[in-house]
Structures are given as structure tokens and as C-alpha cells.
Write a protein that holds these residues in place. Structure first.
Motif, PDB file in Angstrom:
ATOM      1  N   LEU A  10       0.837  -1.204   0.000  1.00  0.00           N
ATOM      2  CA  LEU A  10       0.000   0.000   0.000  1.00  0.00           C
ATOM      3  C   LEU A  10       0.875   1.259   0.000  1.00  0.00           C
ATOM      4  CD1 LEU A  10      -2.779   1.346   0.158  1.00  0.00           C
ATOM      5  CD2 LEU A  10      -2.751   0.957   2.644  1.00  0.00           C
ATOM      6  N   MET A  11       1.970   1.241   0.747  1.00  0.00           N
ATOM      7  CA  MET A  11       2.878   2.386   0.775  1.00  0.00           C
ATOM      8  C   MET A  11       3.539   2.594  -0.581  1.00  0.00           C
ATOM      9  SD  MET A  11       3.754   4.792   2.766  1.00  0.00           S
ATOM     10  CE  MET A  11       4.022   6.011   1.479  1.00  0.00           C
ATOM     11  N   GLU A  12       3.875   1.502  -1.238  1.00  0.00           N
ATOM     12  CA  GLU A  12       4.433   1.611  -2.603  1.00  0.00           C
ATOM     13  C   GLU A  12       3.450   2.332  -3.524  1.00  0.00           C
ATOM     14  OE1 GLU A  12       4.271  -0.854  -6.519  1.00  0.00           O
ATOM     15  OE2 GLU A  12       4.695  -2.123  -4.775  1.00  0.00           O
ATOM     16  N   HIS A  13       2.181   1.988  -3.439  1.00  0.00           N
ATOM     17  CA  HIS A  13       1.164   2.644  -4.267  1.00  0.00           C
ATOM     18  C   HIS A  13       1.036   4.121  -3.902  1.00  0.00           C
ATOM     19  CE1 HIS A  13      -1.324  -0.593  -6.390  1.00  0.00           C
ATOM     20  NE2 HIS A  13      -0.255  -1.224  -5.921  1.00  0.00           N
ATOM     21  N   MET A  14       1.009   4.408  -2.616  1.00  0.00           N
ATOM     22  CA  MET A  14       0.790   5.789  -2.173  1.00  0.00           C
ATOM     23  C   MET A  14       1.952   6.709  -2.533  1.00  0.00           C
ATOM     24  SD  MET A  14      -2.212   6.045  -1.009  1.00  0.00           S
ATOM     25  CE  MET A  14      -2.058   7.712  -0.364  1.00  0.00           C
ATOM     26  N   ALA A  15       3.130   6.143  -2.750  1.00  0.00           N
ATOM     27  CA  ALA A  15       4.291   6.974  -3.105  1.00  0.00           C
ATOM     28  C   ALA A  15       4.059   7.753  -4.389  1.00  0.00           C
ATOM     29  CB  ALA A  15       5.539   6.098  -3.234  1.00  0.00           C
TER      30      ALA A  15
END
Length: 419
Positions: free
Chosen positions: A56-61
Motif C-alpha cells: 500500500l505504501m508503494e502505491h501511495m508513493a
């Protein structure tokens, strides 16, 4: 104070005072560069209730920073004319790009911005959670992926290894801006960040860029590394309304840092790693049992599985299992001759050297060597390790792995049943 290690005339590593590493391989004839920002934070670094946060953090970056909104990030990356992407694995997250050498500084600025300064806006987070829920649904409807997710989940006693990289619908939906920010702060630590580049690279210049971007980060204590835990060979049969039965067989293997990894890789490749492999020839070419059958080592740093995967006409599932079992037994009994092993070895060495022509492949290989061994491993050293594996090594590896007690089996399809 910076600490620099020179691996050879083209490869160097520098560690900044706060723990961030910068590692480069200069390729004199290249006019392009591949840059990766690696964070040693993947699904394995998620506690109960955090499943899917690394992904999810990868996407939000990519959803915006204080300096760039999501559209600006997309446009800037497109304008560079390069190839950019990101991925999350069980042990790391990587943001990478390949560009002309003239665009490297700008590429670094974009990637370091999204890694360091990604805004976790609740509204954007909600939209991205919906996207990931669709991604999870796609896996549910893709037999090759669904069977692998279910098998892997059942194969490990340690929940951190067992759960899906994407998380579950419940865990993804439960994430909040605050909980995701807390996870990022705990895991995107300076000592977990490695800047890796290959191609037309000036090491000192890239180190200066990294120091300017990451040098202000305060060192944080890392949580103690957790052992992989036990492989628990599952025996699963699940009915699904599919045209074929999908099958996975798996056996204990070694981690990516093990010196025995070369014997395991050769074993998996000669079994099902190319068109001349034993299982491809026996299962597809001689019997027409499956369109494709594959064998490979699915490895983490400290453990792994040797997996065999195929899809078969439901009425011929038993025949497939018998053919595979016979081949495994033959290899364990020493049926692999020197000529067959040499053929497999040359295949792997060819892939090794052909891949070295690409700056992206060189960057990925350099990063994995640094994360696993904290050094660059020359191509020649890897080739020599493959050359050192004997037919006796292959037989011994197979005999130790291919036991009834260690065999994991999953069958999913319209008439799935355990033999």
C-alpha cells in the motif's frame, strides 16, 4: 563520515553517517543509467493487522508529495523518456527507473521525493485501497496466482511469511493514514535504504545527491530480525469452477544467501526451467499432459521452496502426478548425467551474461548482492560456482528434498482431490 568500499575498478559502495548506502557499477560504454531506491521493508516486515502495508505504501508513493501531485509525477516520469516502475516483495520495496545519463539527476530527484515525502492523504488513500481491493480480486480470478497464494499461506508457520504481499481485503480496508504513516516511519529507516545505480554513473556525484536527499534522516533502531520459521508442507485439495486442475508441488530449498543455492537452482532448472528440461519433455512433449510446466526456486534470504507448477485436464491429474514423481525419483537416484548437467549449466550462464548487457539487470543484480552479501559478486564468481556443482551434488540435493514428509501439494480445480 562517509565510508567507501571499492569492490573493483567499476563498482563502489559508500555508507553515509546515518546508514544510507549508495552503490554503483560504472559501465563505460553505456549512455543510459538504471537507478533503484531499495528499502528493506516488505510484507515480511508487517505485524498482525498490518498485512499489505508495504504494498500500500508503494502505491501511495505515486499519489503526490508536497512538491508534486500525482499527475505531475506521472508527467515528469513520462517526460524523461525512461522506463519507471516499482514493486514490493516479501523482503524489500524498490522504486526504479532507466533513463539517458543526462536525465539521471532529475530521475533521482523524483524518486527520492516520492520515497521520502509521499503524502498520505485520507481521500487518496481511500481511492488506492479500492484499487488494491480490485488487485486482490484479480488474483482470486487468476488460477495460476490464486493457487500459489493459497499454497504459500498454508506452507509457513510464521504468519509474516505466510500472508499475501497485497494483504487481505480486511487488512487493506482497515489501514488508516495514521497507521500507514506509523508503519512507514518504523520501516523506511536510513539503514534500510540503499541507492543503487548501474550504467553511465558517477559514484561521487550520486553519493552527493543521496547525501543531500537522505543525509538529514535520523538513524532509528531496527526491530530484531525474525527467523523464517518452519516450512509446514500442506496437502490441499480445493474445488473451483475452472476448466483445468491447477497443481503445485513444493519441497524445502535454501535461502538466497546459502552457498547451496547453485545446486538447488541447477536442480530446478533441469527439472522444469526451459524447453529441454525433464518435466517439459515428459509432461508436454511426450504425453501432452499440460501446455506448460515449470519448476523454480522461490527463495527468500534465509529459506525457500523448490516449486513445480502446472495445469492439467482434470481427468489426467493422477497421470501428471505420477510422471512428476517418477522424474523426481530418477533425479534423486542419480539419473542426471554430466552432459545434461553441463547443458543446464550453460543455459544458466548464458542467461547470466546476456542479462549483464542491460543496465537495469545489472542494477537489480547489484542491489540483491548488496542486500544479501554486502558486496558485489563478479559474474565470473557466479559462473564458477555453477561450474563447481557436480552430478553427485544434484543427486544429493534431490534426495534430501524430495521426501514424502517434505512434499507439499495443492490441487485446485473442478474435481480436485488428493491422491
Amino acid at each position: 563520515m562517509r565510508q567507501t568500499t571499492e569492490f573493483d575498478s567499476h563498482s563502489r559502495a559508500t555508507r553515509l553517517p546515518n546508514g544510507v548506502r549508495v552503490v554503483t557499477e560504472h559501465m563505460p560504454q553505456s549512455k543510459t543509467a538504471s537507478l533503484g531506491l531499495w528499502i528493506e521493508a516488505g510484507s515480511r516486515h508487517e505485524a498482525a493487522g498490518q498485512e499489505g502495508m508495504a504494498h500500500l505504501m508503494e502505491h501511495m508513493a505515486f499519489k503526490g508529495t508536497a512538491r508534486r501531485d500525482a499527475l505531475t509525477i506521472a508527467k515528469e516520469l513520462d517526460t524523461l523518456g525512461g522506463l519507471s516502475n516499482a514493486f514490493t516483495s516479501r523482503e524489500a520495496t524498490c522504486f526504479y527507473i532507466r533513463v539517458m545519463d543526462a536525465h539521471l539527476v532529475r530521475a533521482f530527484d523524483i524518486l527520492s521525493d516520492i520515497v521520502l515525502n509521499a503524502r498520505i492523504d485520507p481521500e487518496e488513500l481511500g481511492r488506492e485501497q479500492a484499487v488494491i481491493l480490485q488487485e486482490i480480486s484479480m488474483v482470486e480470478e487468476t488460477p495460476e496466482e490464486k493457487i500459489h497464494e493459497d499454497f504459500w499461506a498454508a506452507a509457513w508457520a510464521n504468519p509474516a511469511l505466510a500472508h499475501s504481499i497485497t494483504g487481505t481485503p480486511a487488512s487493506v480496508s482497515a489501514a488508516t493514514a495514521a497507521s500507514l504513516a506509523d508503519w512507514r516511519q518504523a520501516n523506511y529507516r536510513p539503514d534500510a535504504i540503499t541507492v543503487v545505480a548501474a550504467g553511465a554513473i558517477d559514484h561521487e556525484a550520486l553519493t552527493d545527491l543521496a547525501a543531500a536527499a537522505f543525509g538529514h534522516l535520523s538513524a532509528l533502531a531496527a526491530a530484531p530480525a525474525q527467523p523464517a520459521g518452519l516450512y509446514t508442507p500442506p496437502k490441499i485439495a480445493l474445488l473451483r469452477d475452472w476448466e483445468q486442475n491447477h497443481v503445485i508441488m513444493a519441497f524445502p530449498s535454501v535461502g538466497n544467501a546459502s552457498p547451496d543455492r547453485f545446486a538447488h537452482t541447477l536442480l530446478a532448472t533441469l527439472l522444469g526451467g526451459n524447453m529441454s528440461s525433464r518435466l517439459f519433455q515428459e509432461v508436454r512433449e511426450k504425453r501432452g499432459l499440460a501446455y506448460s510446466i515449470y519448476a523454480g526456486v522461490n527463495g527468500l534470504s534465509d529459506t525457500g521452496l523448490l516449486e513445480i507448477q502446472a495445469a492439467v485436464d482434470p481427468e489426467r491429474t493422477g497421470e501428471l502426478l505420477d510422471v512428476v514423481a517418477a522424474e523426481l525419483a530418477a533425479v534423486a537416484d542419480g539419473a542426471v548425467a554430466a552432459e545434461e548437467l553441463d547443458h543446464t549449466r550453460e543455459h544458466l550462464k548464458g542467461l547470466l551474461y546476456l542479462g549483464a548487457e542491460s543496465t537495469e539487470n545489472r542494477m537489480m543484480r547489484l542491489a540483491r548482492n548488496i542486500l544479501l552479501f554486502d558486496r558485489q559478486i563478479p559474474l565470473e564468481e557466479t559462473a564458477a560456482a555453477l561450474d563447481a556443482v557436480t552430478t553427485a551434488d544434484v543427486a544429493a540435493t534431490a534426495k534430501a528434498a524430495f521426501t514424502e514428509a517434505a512434499t507439499g501439494l495443492c490441487i485446485m480445480g473442478p474435481n480436485a482431490a488428493l491422491p
